[in-house]
Write a protein that holds these residues in place. Sequence first.
Motif, PDB file in Angstrom:
ATOM      1  N   ASN A 287       0.824  -1.203   0.000  1.00  0.00           N
ATOM      2  CA  ASN A 287       0.000   0.000   0.000  1.00  0.00           C
ATOM      3  C   ASN A 287       0.861   1.258   0.000  1.00  0.00           C
ATOM      4  OD1 ASN A 287      -1.566   2.244   1.590  1.00  0.00           O
ATOM      5  ND2 ASN A 287      -3.147   0.860   0.824  1.00  0.00           N
TER       6      ASN A 287
ATOM      7  N   ALA B  33       2.451   1.750  -3.423  1.00  0.00           N
ATOM      8  CA  ALA B  33       1.448   2.220  -4.379  1.00  0.00           C
ATOM      9  C   ALA B  33       1.158   3.705  -4.171  1.00  0.00           C
ATOM     10  CB  ALA B  33       0.166   1.409  -4.240  1.00  0.00           C
ATOM     11  N   HIS B  34       1.093   4.136  -2.909  1.00  0.00           N
ATOM     12  CA  HIS B  34       0.835   5.544  -2.595  1.00  0.00           C
ATOM     13  C   HIS B  34       1.937   6.432  -3.164  1.00  0.00           C
ATOM     14  CE1 HIS B  34      -0.921   8.655   0.230  1.00  0.00           C
ATOM     15  NE2 HIS B  34       0.251   9.210  -0.058  1.00  0.00           N
TER      16      HIS B  34
ATOM     17  N   SER C  45      -3.919   3.895  -3.950  1.00  0.00           N
ATOM     18  CA  SER C  45      -3.305   2.837  -3.140  1.00  0.00           C
ATOM     19  C   SER C  45      -4.361   1.920  -2.541  1.00  0.00           C
ATOM     20  CB  SER C  45      -2.434   3.446  -2.035  1.00  0.00           C
ATOM     21  OG  SER C  45      -3.184   4.290  -1.180  1.00  0.00           O
TER      22      SER C  45
END
Length: 454
Positions: free
Chosen positions: A163, A166-167, A210
């Motif tokens: 996560n 992805a952010h 995300s």
Amino acid sequence: MQPTRKLSVLARLPRPSRSARGVFIALHLLSVLGLLLAGCADDVAQGPCDTRFRACQERIAREVLAARGGPVADLPVIEVITEAELRERFSEEMMALTPEEELSFAWWGRALVLLRLVESPAALTAGTLEDFVTHVAGYYDRETRVITLIDRGVPRSLEDASNLFAHEFAHHVQNVDESAGFALHDGLDDTLDGVDALSHHGEGEAVVISGLVTVALRGDTPEAQDWEQYFAGWLVGARAEVADSADPYVVVRSRMKYPVGGAYLMDAWLAGGADGLREQWTPGVRETASWMRGYGERASAEPIDHCEIPRAPLGYAAWTDERLGGELLFPMLVPPEERGEVYLAASWASAMGWRGDHLRVFVGPTEDAPIALAYRVRTASLDAARDIAARLTAAQDEQVIVMHLDTDVLLLASEEPGAWDALSFPLDCAGVPMGLSPARMRSLADRLPPLTAW
């Protein structure tokens, strides 16, 4: 309604929760099933993966691009540093202020003390810096195009790491996307409210992307109501943290853009997919109150006229003019002892009625340069103004003057008692809007990486 399996899965997303210290930290509640789905560290076939491996990074990058649309972006340089290295990089010596900046921070901080937005001017410097180095999980540098991840000595779960990556990769894509990214907003941050509002675009979208990537890696498909409840719960925690903080100015500016921007932009994604999400970049949403009201509820700030701001107290001179916005109005409406969610939610709804404001700070003539201020906020209706006036009266110090003026509320405060005893307004200037001071730093946060994950 009863939580569904989809909602319980969403609850495991990286929604910051309140710790014993009342701060946002990335705690992720993984079930045994979630751990089993994560699989082996080098297995990227399904589930969250190990972001130390290039194959995992590429897989997450593909998911980000699929969720967001827009131009293809290659993986940027990725570095991992320790908390000690982070502290060295952003030490007080490295962030040293000029004498002019020190004086500016001191006066601005004292004005915020009068508004109960900080406990001490030190919140703008040492307090802001400590908040950043203690809690940031990673950040992206627009200039160098480097993703920096912070190793705090505690292993992240595969889902947490996926996560976070992805952010930050979403920020990289925002940086290279010339048609729906940061370049469109350069030069638009002409007020404090505008700076904070524009930050909701980058962070809110990164939260959405995300989140979508995380559930895609699991193979889950949450429904719209699941996302709505997810962000609503996050906002409840955010409001509580603001109320708990002695320095709500710092907390609002560093935290609110994640749940508020995320909720707004998730609705945009649900309504129009990737295209609907990217379309939000232009024109940019430049008022935090528009973000608070939600997707499709934009409302431009109404100007405050010169005649509507009082003349300087006797012997004082105007120092700076600023617009605070709806999000910073919220903590001003909450009394120090009030922590109930019903009251916090009602104060948040009241702040959503913001339709413009102007803050003028004055400096006195004596050697200690006493501070005085006039803050006028415009609302959507007579009832909204009446409610804001009542909440300001209950929340602010007894020496603060609060006046209900039709759909406006005027607040007057000063370090010296009696500074506002001879109140008067300019004449013959109706229709002439107040100007704003040249952009200046309002805390050390303006020197810190803005594209962060907490």
